[in-house]
Write an enzyme that holds these catalytic residues in place. Structure first.
Site, mmCIF file in Angstrom:
data_model
loop_
_atom_site.group_PDB
_atom_site.id
_atom_site.type_symbol
_atom_site.label_atom_id
_atom_site.label_comp_id
_atom_site.label_asym_id
_atom_site.label_seq_id
_atom_site.Cartn_x
_atom_site.Cartn_y
_atom_site.Cartn_z
ATOM 1 N N LYS A 179 0.860 -1.177 0.000
ATOM 2 C CA LYS A 179 0.000 0.000 0.000
ATOM 3 C C LYS A 179 0.895 1.224 0.000
ATOM 4 C CE LYS A 179 -1.476 2.760 2.796
ATOM 5 N NZ LYS A 179 -1.321 3.958 1.871
ATOM 6 N N GLU A 255 10.461 1.028 10.059
ATOM 7 C CA GLU A 255 11.396 2.096 9.714
ATOM 8 C C GLU A 255 10.675 3.406 9.965
ATOM 9 O OE1 GLU A 255 14.810 -0.140 8.393
ATOM 10 O OE2 GLU A 255 14.411 1.895 9.061
ATOM 11 N N CYS A 289 13.942 10.857 6.338
ATOM 12 C CA CYS A 289 13.977 10.403 7.734
ATOM 13 C C CYS A 289 15.353 10.559 8.340
ATOM 14 C CB CYS A 289 13.568 8.945 7.790
ATOM 15 S SG CYS A 289 14.633 7.902 6.788
ATOM 16 N N GLU A 386 10.400 16.244 14.623
ATOM 17 C CA GLU A 386 10.975 16.024 13.301
ATOM 18 C C GLU A 386 10.481 17.140 12.379
ATOM 19 O OE1 GLU A 386 9.581 12.474 11.300
ATOM 20 O OE2 GLU A 386 11.609 12.025 10.677
HETATM 21 N N1 NAD Z 1 12.993 5.144 8.831
HETATM 22 C C1 NAD Z 1 12.829 5.226 7.528
HETATM 23 O O1 NAD Z 1 13.432 4.484 6.729
HETATM 24 C C2 NAD Z 1 11.869 6.230 6.975
HETATM 25 C C3 NAD Z 1 11.879 6.447 5.596
HETATM 26 C C4 NAD Z 1 10.980 7.401 5.065
HETATM 27 C C5 NAD Z 1 10.109 8.102 5.903
HETATM 28 N N2 NAD Z 1 10.124 7.842 7.227
HETATM 29 C C6 NAD Z 1 9.243 8.588 8.121
HETATM 30 O O2 NAD Z 1 7.937 8.694 7.527
HETATM 31 C C7 NAD Z 1 7.354 9.944 7.896
HETATM 32 C C8 NAD Z 1 6.918 10.687 6.648
HETATM 33 O O3 NAD Z 1 6.188 9.824 5.791
HETATM 34 P P1 NAD Z 1 4.603 9.848 5.797
HETATM 35 O O4 NAD Z 1 4.098 11.218 6.040
HETATM 36 O O5 NAD Z 1 4.126 9.116 4.586
HETATM 37 O O6 NAD Z 1 4.293 8.945 7.086
HETATM 38 P P2 NAD Z 1 2.884 8.387 7.584
HETATM 39 O O7 NAD Z 1 3.169 7.552 8.754
HETATM 40 O O8 NAD Z 1 1.879 9.473 7.688
HETATM 41 O O9 NAD Z 1 2.367 7.433 6.364
HETATM 42 C C9 NAD Z 1 3.154 6.345 5.955
HETATM 43 C C10 NAD Z 1 2.230 5.301 5.337
HETATM 44 O O10 NAD Z 1 1.340 4.834 6.341
HETATM 45 C C11 NAD Z 1 0.005 4.908 5.867
HETATM 46 N N3 NAD Z 1 -0.877 5.087 7.018
HETATM 47 C C12 NAD Z 1 -1.226 6.239 7.631
HETATM 48 N N4 NAD Z 1 -2.055 5.988 8.663
HETATM 49 C C13 NAD Z 1 -2.255 4.641 8.689
HETATM 50 C C14 NAD Z 1 -2.989 3.751 9.516
HETATM 51 N N5 NAD Z 1 -3.744 4.208 10.535
HETATM 52 N N6 NAD Z 1 -2.943 2.416 9.256
HETATM 53 C C15 NAD Z 1 -2.184 1.945 8.226
HETATM 54 N N7 NAD Z 1 -1.458 2.735 7.410
HETATM 55 C C16 NAD Z 1 -1.488 4.065 7.648
HETATM 56 C C17 NAD Z 1 0.007 6.054 4.887
HETATM 57 O O11 NAD Z 1 -1.087 5.948 4.012
HETATM 58 C C18 NAD Z 1 1.351 5.853 4.195
HETATM 59 O O12 NAD Z 1 1.228 4.876 3.189
HETATM 60 C C19 NAD Z 1 8.411 10.696 8.670
HETATM 61 O O13 NAD Z 1 8.221 10.526 10.050
HETATM 62 C C20 NAD Z 1 9.705 10.000 8.257
HETATM 63 O O14 NAD Z 1 10.716 10.112 9.234
HETATM 64 C C21 NAD Z 1 10.994 6.938 7.795
HETATM 65 O O1 LIG Z 2 13.590 9.035 4.173
HETATM 66 C C1 LIG Z 2 13.980 7.941 4.290
HETATM 67 C C2 LIG Z 2 14.952 7.254 3.397
HETATM 68 O O2 LIG Z 2 15.245 5.996 3.971
HETATM 69 C C3 LIG Z 2 16.156 8.103 3.200
HETATM 70 S S1 LIG Z 2 17.476 7.326 2.382
HETATM 71 O O3 LIG Z 2 17.402 7.724 0.947
HETATM 72 O O4 LIG Z 2 17.344 5.855 2.521
HETATM 73 O O5 LIG Z 2 18.686 7.829 3.027
#
Ligand code: NAD
Ligand SMILES: O=C[C@H](O)CS(=O)(=O)O
Length: 483
Positions: A179, A255, A289, A386
Site C-alpha cells: 500500500k 522504519e 527520515c 521532526e
Molecule cells: N525510517 C525510515 O526508513 C523512513 C523512511 C521514510 C520516511 N520515514 C518517516 O515517515 C514519515 C513521513 O512519511 P509519511 O508522512 O508518509 O508517514 P505516515 O506515517 O503518515 O504514512 C506512511 C504510510 O502509512 C500509511 N498510514 C497512515 N495511517 C495509517 C494507519 N492508521 N494504518 C495503516 N497505514 C497508515 C500512509 O497511508 C502511508 O502509506 C516521517 O516521520 C519519516 O521520518 C521513515
Molecule cells: O527518508 C527515508 C529514506 O530511507 C532516506 S534514504 O534515501 O534511505 O537515506
C-alpha cells in the site's frame, strides 16, 4: 502535467491484473509544485486489500518453491527494466512528490539497487548443519520464506521505500501486497507494471492504492494470512500497526521517524562539515527520515560554521522540481508547510535568530525558504520534533560530553552525524551515540550494501545489506533421528 508516458497507470494491481476498486471510487493525485491533478487512481477498500492478500497467499504456494536462481533471474530483469525507464519513472516521481528531477533519477538508481542486491542475496540464503548432540541423529537449521508479507510505505521515497522491502521479500520466496502513500501511488504502479513485464507471476507482487491508510492498512496488518508487516513511515503510525499486528503475532519491520543530530567539533574540517550539512539537511527539501534535524556546534567554531552554512544554503534554488537547476522543490502539502512554519515561529518567539529564510517562499503554495536559525535552545520545539523541511537549527555546546548528552536526548535513534579529525574522539562519540546509523565526516550514508534502520522509537529491524533478507525468513530446526 506529466508528459505522455506508458507508465502512467491508475488502477490497482491485484493478482496480475489491473483492476478498478470494488467501489469504483478513485482519488486524485496532485503535483505539489503546481496543484495539477496528475491522475485519478483506484481508491482501494478493505475488500480489495483482502482480495490482494488472498491472491498473494495463493501465489505463495508456487513462488516459495521456485529456485533462488529462478527468482534472481526475474529480479534482474526487473532491475534492467527499471534502469531502461529511469527517465519516465523519475518524471512521475518528481511530479507526484515534488523532489528535483536529479534527485528522482538518483532515487530510481537507489531503488533499483535493492532489487539488484537482493537478486544476488537470494542465492546465498544458507542454513546450518549442527554438530549432533547424540548418536543416530542429525541436526539442521534451514531458512524458509515467511509467507505473505505486506508493505506500507511513505511518500518521500516513492520507489526506494518499496523496493527496499519487496526485493528481499521476493528474493526470499515471499509474496507481497504493497500500500503506497496516498500522495505518491503512481511510482508504485509503474513499478508493478515493470515487475509484470519482468515475469513476476500473478499474485506475487500486488499494489493497492488508497486515499487513506486506515482501512486497507487494517487488513494488511491484521489479516490472518499475512505473516509479516513491513512499515516505513511516522512513529505514531508505526505504533498503530505494531498493535494491530500483535493480535496475530506477525513478524514486523519498522522504519520510523528520526531526529538526527549533526555534531561539529572544534577540530572538524569546517568546509567538509558544511558540504556534509548541505547534503544531509536539504536533500528532498529536508523531507527524509535521516535529514539532520539538529546542528550541535562546538562554541569555538559556531560563528564560522553558521556563516559558512548560511552562505552555502543561500545558493539553493527553489522551484518546480521538473525545472532545470532547481535544488529545492515544494513541501509535500499544506500540512507540511504549516508544521515548518509553526516550528520556525516557535523558535523565533523563544529567542532564536533567523540568519536566513524563515518564511513561506514567494512562489506560494507549499514552497518554503531554505532557512538557517542560530541561538537555538533545547526548550524550542525543533529540539524534539521532526522538522521535515528545509530548516537548519544551530545549537551551541561546550564539551564532548555535553554534545553526546544533547544528541541522545530524544526518543528517536535513526541516524546521527559528526565531524571530527581526532581519532580518539571519533571512536568515543561513535560508540556513545544511541543511533542505528552514524555518519562520521559524511553527510550521506545510505546505500543498499549497508544495514539501514534505527533504535529506540525509530524502528525495528534492518533493510538492505546482508541482513535485510533475514527479515523475510524463518529459521526451521530439523532433528533427524533413527539413523
Ligand atoms: N525510517 C525510515 O526508513 C523512513 C523512511 C521514510 C520516511 N520515514 C518517516 O515517515 C514519515 C513521513 O512519511 P509519511 O508522512 O508518509 O508517514 P505516515 O506515517 O503518515 O504514512 C506512511 C504510510 O502509512 C500509511 N498510514 C497512515 N495511517 C495509517 C494507519 N492508521 N494504518 C495503516 N497505514 C497508515 C500512509 O497511508 C502511508 O502509506 C516521517 O516521520 C519519516 O521520518 C521513515
Ligand atoms: O527518508 C527515508 C529514506 O530511507 C532516506 S534514504 O534515501 O534511505 O537515506
Amino acid at each position: 502535467m506529466v508528459k505522455t508516458t506508458t507508465l502512467l497507470l491508475e488502477h490497482a494491481f491485484i493478482n496480475g491484473e489491473w483492476q478498478q476498486a470494488d467501489t469504483g471510487k478513485t482519488f486524485p493525485v496532485r503535483n505539489p509544485a503546481t496543484g495539477d491533478v496528475l491522475a485519478n487512481v483506484a481508491d482501494c477498500s478493505a475488500l480489495d486489500a483482502t482480495r490482494a492478500v488472498e491472491a498473494a497467499a495463493e501465489a505463495f504456494k508456487t513462488w516459495r518453491h521456485t529456485t533462488a536462481k529462478e527468482r534472481a533471474t526475474i529480479l534482474k530483469r526487473w532491475f534492467a527494466l527499471i534502469n531502461e525507464h529511469q527517465d519516465d519513472i523519475a518524471l512521475l516521481m518528481t511530479q507526484e512528490c515534488g523532489k528535483p528531477l536529479a534527485e528522482s533519477k538518483g532515487e530510481v538508481a537507489y531503488g533499483g539497487s535493492f532489487i539488484e542486491w537482493f537478486a544476488e542475496e537470494a542465492r546465498r540464503v544458507y542454513g546450518d548443519v549442527i554438530p549432533t548432540n547424540a548418536q543416530g541423529r542429525r541436526l539442521l537449521a534451514s531458512k524458509q520464506p515467511i509467507g505473505v508479507c505486506t508493505a506500507i510505505t511513505p511518500w518521500n521515497f516513492p520507489l526506494a521505500m518499496i523496493t527496499r522491502k519487496c526485493a528481499p521479500a521476493l528474493a526470499a520466496g515471499c509474496t507481497v501486497v504493497v500500500k503506497p502513500a496516498e500522495a505518491t501511488p503512481l511510482t508504485a504502479l509503474a513499478l508493478a507494471e515493470l515487475g509484470r513485464q519482468a515475469g513476476l507471476p500473478a499474485g506475487v507482487f500486488n499494489v493497492v492504492p488508497a486515499s487513506s491508510g486506515k482501512d486497507v492498512g487494517a487488513v494488511l496488518s491484521e489479516h490472518p494470512l499475512v505473516r509479516k508487516v513491513s512499515f516505513t513511515g511516522s512513529t505514531p503510525v508505526g505504533k498503530i500497526l505494531l498493535k494491530q499486528a500483535a493480535n496475530t503475532v506477525k513478524r514486523v519491520s519498522m522504519e520510523l521517524g528520526g531526529n538526527a543530530p549533526f555534531i561539529v567539533f572544534d577540530d572538524a574540517d569546517i568546509d567538509a562539515a558544511v558540504a556534509g550539512a548541505l547534503a544531509s539537511k536539504y536533500r528532498n527539501t529536508g523531507q527524509t527520515c535521516v535529514c539532520t534535524n539538529r546542528f550541535l556546534v562546538q562554541s569555538g567554531v559556531y560563528d564560522r560554521f553558521a556563516e559558512a552554512l548560511a552562505k552555502a544554503v543561500s545558493g539553493l534554488k527553489v522551484g518546480n522540481g521538473a525545472d532545470e537547476g532547481v535544488t529545492q522543490g515544494p513541501l509535500i502539502n499544506e500540512a507540511g508547510v504549516q508544521k515548518v512554519e509553526r516550528l520556525v515561529d516557535d523558535a523565533r518567539n523563544k529567542g532564536a535568530t533567523v540568519l536566513l529564510g524563515g518564511k513561506r517562499h514567494a512562489l506560494g503554495g507549499s514552497f518554503f525558504e531554505p532557512t538557517v536559525l542560530t541561538n537555538v535552545t533545547t526548550n524550542m520545539a525543533v529540539a524534539q520534533e521532526e522538522i521535515f523541511g528545509p530548516v537548519s537549527p544551530l545549537f551551541r555546546f561546550e564539551t564532548e560530553e555535553e554534545a553526546i548528552q544533547m544528541a541522545n536526548d530524544t526518543p528517536f535513534g535513526l541516524a546521527a552525524y559528526f565531524y571530527s579529525r581526532d581519532i580518539g574522539r571519533v571512536w568515543r562519540v561513535a560508540e556513545a551515540l544511541e543511533y542505528g546509523m552514524v555518519g562520521i565526516n559524511e553527510g550521506i550514508i545510505s546505500t543498499e550494501v549497508a544495514p539501514f534502520g534505527g533504535v529506540k522509537e525509530s524502528g525495528l529491524g534492518r533493510e538492505g545489506s546482508r541482513y535485510g533478507i533475514e527479515e523475510y525468513l524463518d529459521i526451521k530446526y530439523m532433528c533427524m533421528g533413527g539413523l
